[in-house]
Design a protein around this motif. Structure first.
Motif, mmCIF file in Angstrom:
data_model
loop_
_atom_site.group_PDB
_atom_site.id
_atom_site.type_symbol
_atom_site.label_atom_id
_atom_site.label_comp_id
_atom_site.label_asym_id
_atom_site.label_seq_id
_atom_site.Cartn_x
_atom_site.Cartn_y
_atom_site.Cartn_z
ATOM 1 N N ASP A 9 0.832 -1.205 0.000
ATOM 2 C CA ASP A 9 0.000 0.000 0.000
ATOM 3 C C ASP A 9 0.870 1.260 0.000
ATOM 4 N N ILE A 10 2.165 1.092 0.280
ATOM 5 C CA ILE A 10 3.099 2.208 0.226
ATOM 6 C C ILE A 10 3.853 2.159 -1.107
ATOM 7 N N ILE A 11 3.639 3.157 -1.944
ATOM 8 C CA ILE A 11 4.434 3.318 -3.162
ATOM 9 C C ILE A 11 5.617 4.188 -2.766
ATOM 10 N N SER A 12 6.806 3.617 -2.780
ATOM 11 C CA SER A 12 7.932 4.324 -2.174
ATOM 12 C C SER A 12 8.747 5.167 -3.147
ATOM 13 N N ILE A 13 8.844 4.744 -4.405
ATOM 14 C CA ILE A 13 9.704 5.492 -5.329
ATOM 15 C C ILE A 13 9.099 5.603 -6.725
#
Length: 322
Positions: A224-228
């Motif tokens: 759920d975390i799009i980091s880059i």
């Protein structure tokens, strides 16, 4: 964040490695300097680029940093040592509780990315956390698709629930489950593992994953975390001779030397990969391992379908937003 809350947050070491291709380096640096997280150590390590502009980069950081950049260091190796040794030299310097790689050219997805990942680390108490990334065009960073693709997520969940992450990664059929570009670590686990395996020159993440899983570790997936924003290209897609050597070493050391850890059909699958890579009798291998060849073909067809569907959806969203 409130001041008292900021003071309680642990130090995070963000590191970027460079070698020769420096054209997007300042964009990467700015994505670190713009983070809202309160306690950041930034390390930029060049791997022996001739004429590396060290003082120019230090000046750039000084002119753009805020108080949340607690400390930073820019250095260049005296000679090219390869990705793995360069990364390990950074780990030795890192003071943060958590260690965040950010490849040169990539950018954090949003200004609160580090804050989100640290919060998740603290909540899960895990050692290795894998996020999602947005693949983008090299020049304009226009969105192409998510990695892992949306349709992969159910497949990955089944792999994880069955405890088959190790075999999926060591046999390279893991539906983009993890990538070093979007994987984050505790300094503690990196030290316990002795850093990345220096038997490899360019490939740090794949060998680390299987070695970590073999010793009983668990990859924590937080998609759920799009980091880059991940720029298309990179050494992992290249035909670099050192990368080819690393892949061959991986097959021999991680897969075949530990084939006893695989079960049933996976053993046959591993033997096919080994013989296909090192034998010259390819026609014989196609006949002998026809079932594996058919499986790999269907796997690739399914992957292409999932990827293309993701690309279409991203284009639709991007055009709607525009």
């Amino acid at each position: 964040m409130k001041k008292d809350y900021k003071e309680k947050m642990p130090l995070v070491t963000v590191f970027t490695m460079t070698y020769r291709n420096l054209k997007f380096m300042k964009d990467t640096i700015l994505s670190v300097l713009r983070q809202t997280y309160s306690q950041i150590e930034f390390i930029l390590a060049d791997d022996g680029t001739i004429g590396f502009p060290l003082h120019e980069i230090e000046t750039f950081i000084d002119e753009n940093r805020r108080e949340n950049i607690v400390c930073y260091e820019v250095f260049t190796q005296s000679q090219n040592v390869g990705t793995v040794k360069n990364a390990n030299s950074i780990i030795g310097k890192a003071k943060g509780k958590y260690v965040f790689p950010l490849s040169c050219g990539d950018e954090f997805y949003e200004n609160s990315t580090i804050e989100k990942i640290v919060t998740r680390f603290e909540a899960t108490n895990c050692d290795v956390l894998c996020c999602r990334r947005l693949l983008c065009t090299e020049k304009e960073l226009n969105p192409i698709r998510y990695m892992p693709a949306t349709m992969y997520l159910n497949k990955i969940e089944k792999i994880d629930n069955k405890g088959e992450a190790y075999s999926a990664i060591v046999l390279q059929r893991f539906y983009e489950m993890a990538s070093g570009a979007a994987t984050y670590y505790t300094k503690k686990i990196l030290c316990e593992m002795g850093g990345f395996d220096t038997g490899y020159r360019l490939w740090e993440d794949g060998p680390f994953y299987v070695q970590y899983l073999r010793r009983g570790g668990k990859l924590n997936f937080q998609y759920d975390i799009i980091s880059i924003r991940y720029r298309d290209g990179g050494v992992s897609k290249s035909k670099n001779k050192y990368m080819v050597q690393d892949v061959h070493r991986f097959i021999k050391k991680e897969m075949m030397d530990n084939i006893h850890l695989l079960g049933g059909y996976d053993v046959r699958y591993a033997k096919y990969l080994y013989h296909w890579t090192f034998d010259k009798k390819q026609l014989l291998n196609l006949i002998k391992y026809f079932d594996v060849v058919a499986y790999r073909f269907l796997y690739k067809v399914y992957c292409c379908y999932c990827v293309e569907k993701d690309k279409v959806e991203i284009r639709r969203q991007y055009n709607a937003d525009s």
